[in-house]
Design an enzyme around this catalytic site. Structure first.
Site, PDB file in Angstrom:
ATOM      1  N   TYR A  39       0.806  -1.232   0.000  1.00 21.52           N
ATOM      2  CA  TYR A  39       0.000   0.000   0.000  1.00 21.52           C
ATOM      3  C   TYR A  39       0.835   1.277   0.000  1.00 21.52           C
ATOM      4  CZ  TYR A  39      -3.754  -3.287   0.978  1.00 21.52           C
ATOM      5  OH  TYR A  39      -4.650  -4.331   0.890  1.00 21.52           O
ATOM      6  N   HIS A  67      -8.648   1.492  -5.862  1.00 19.20           N
ATOM      7  CA  HIS A  67      -7.823   0.581  -5.070  1.00 19.20           C
ATOM      8  C   HIS A  67      -6.367   0.971  -5.273  1.00 19.20           C
ATOM      9  CE1 HIS A  67     -11.311  -1.814  -4.285  1.00 19.20           C
ATOM     10  NE2 HIS A  67     -11.589  -1.761  -5.577  1.00 19.20           N
ATOM     11  N   ILE A  68      -5.665   1.063  -4.183  1.00 14.47           N
ATOM     12  CA  ILE A  68      -4.250   1.437  -4.239  1.00 14.47           C
ATOM     13  C   ILE A  68      -3.455   0.349  -4.953  1.00 14.47           C
ATOM     14  CG2 ILE A  68      -2.209   1.815  -2.797  1.00 14.47           C
ATOM     15  CD1 ILE A  68      -4.235   3.062  -0.714  1.00 14.47           C
ATOM     16  N   ASP A  90     -25.580  -1.057  -2.009  1.00 20.50           N
ATOM     17  CA  ASP A  90     -26.947  -0.536  -2.039  1.00 20.50           C
ATOM     18  C   ASP A  90     -26.973   0.924  -1.612  1.00 20.50           C
ATOM     19  OD1 ASP A  90     -27.882  -2.988  -2.861  1.00 20.50           O
ATOM     20  OD2 ASP A  90     -28.747  -3.560  -0.929  1.00 20.50           O
TER      21      ASP A  90
HETATM   22  C1  DHK Z   1      -7.560  -1.996   0.107  1.00 24.24           C
HETATM   23  C2  DHK Z   1      -7.916  -2.965   0.986  1.00 24.24           C
HETATM   24  O1  DHK Z   1      -8.024  -2.706   2.290  1.00 24.24           O
HETATM   25  C3  DHK Z   1      -8.136  -4.358   0.559  1.00 24.24           C
HETATM   26  O2  DHK Z   1      -9.070  -5.033   1.367  1.00 24.24           O
HETATM   27  C4  DHK Z   1      -8.544  -4.448  -0.904  1.00 24.24           C
HETATM   28  C5  DHK Z   1      -7.573  -2.214  -1.345  1.00 24.24           C
HETATM   29  C6  DHK Z   1      -7.568  -3.649  -1.759  1.00 24.24           C
HETATM   30  C7  DHK Z   1      -6.558  -1.337  -2.059  1.00 24.24           C
HETATM   31  O3  DHK Z   1      -5.781  -1.815  -2.875  1.00 24.24           O
HETATM   32  O4  DHK Z   1      -6.561  -0.126  -1.814  1.00 24.24           O
HETATM   33  O5  DHK Z   1      -8.591  -5.780  -1.308  1.00 24.24           O
END
Ligand code: DHK
Length: 146
Positions: free
Chosen positions: A27, A104-105, A91
């Site tokens: 991340y 998504h990062i 929803d």
């Molecule tokens: C961030 C999360 O916390 C994961 O549960 C996802 C996502 C991916 C991200 O890539 O920012 O699967």
């Protein structure tokens, strides 16, 4: 109903408050504050404002989404793990009737199988994965200029 001059809502789900500390190899080293600041300066380039909210609680995210109806111009959301599990979040996201960019990062499609399915993607206008935190800036720019 989206409010075209309204702020862009930046939503982050569970565990994203731990950015910078949590699995930096996946991340990155930037924190959630860095993400929010990046979104703020990006929006400012287009004379736009953001509201930012993070929660580890599904219901709190849903309440924030309900409050966005008639107020925001668009929503950028990284739902974290709720991406792959939450019908209730999906929803809720249609209720504001505003364009949604799912961010998504990491590249979720290059990771475990359970991360390949998203309950949010079918109701999103756009989906970004694998651009690191620059994905948030791309999402804000897209919503600010569409
Ligand atoms: C961030 C999360 O916390 C994961 O549960 C996802 C996502 C991916 C991200 O890539 O920012 O699967």
């Amino acid at each position: 109903m989206a409010q075209s001059a309204g702020p862009i809502l930046i939503l982050n789900g569970p565990n994203l408050n731990m950015l910078g500390t949590r699995q930096p190899e996946v991340y990155g080293a930037d924190t959630l504050d860095d993400v929010v600041e990046l979104c703020r300066v990006t929006a400012e380039r287009f004379d736009r404002k953001i509201d930012a909210f993070q929660s580890n609680h599904e219901g709190a995210l849903i309440d924030r989404i309900h409050a966005a109806r008639g107020v925001v111009s668009g929503i950028v959301i990284n739902p974290g793990g709720l991406t792959h599990t939450s019908v209730a979040l999906r929803d809720a996201l249609v209720i504001p009737e505003a364009p949604i960019v799912e961010v998504h990062i990491s590249n979720v499609h290059a990771r475990e199988e359970f991360r390949h399915h998203s309950f949010v993607s079918p109701i999103a206008t756009a989906v970004i994965a694998g651009m690191g935190i620059r994905g948030y800036a791309a999402a804000v720019e897209f919503l600010a200029t569409r």
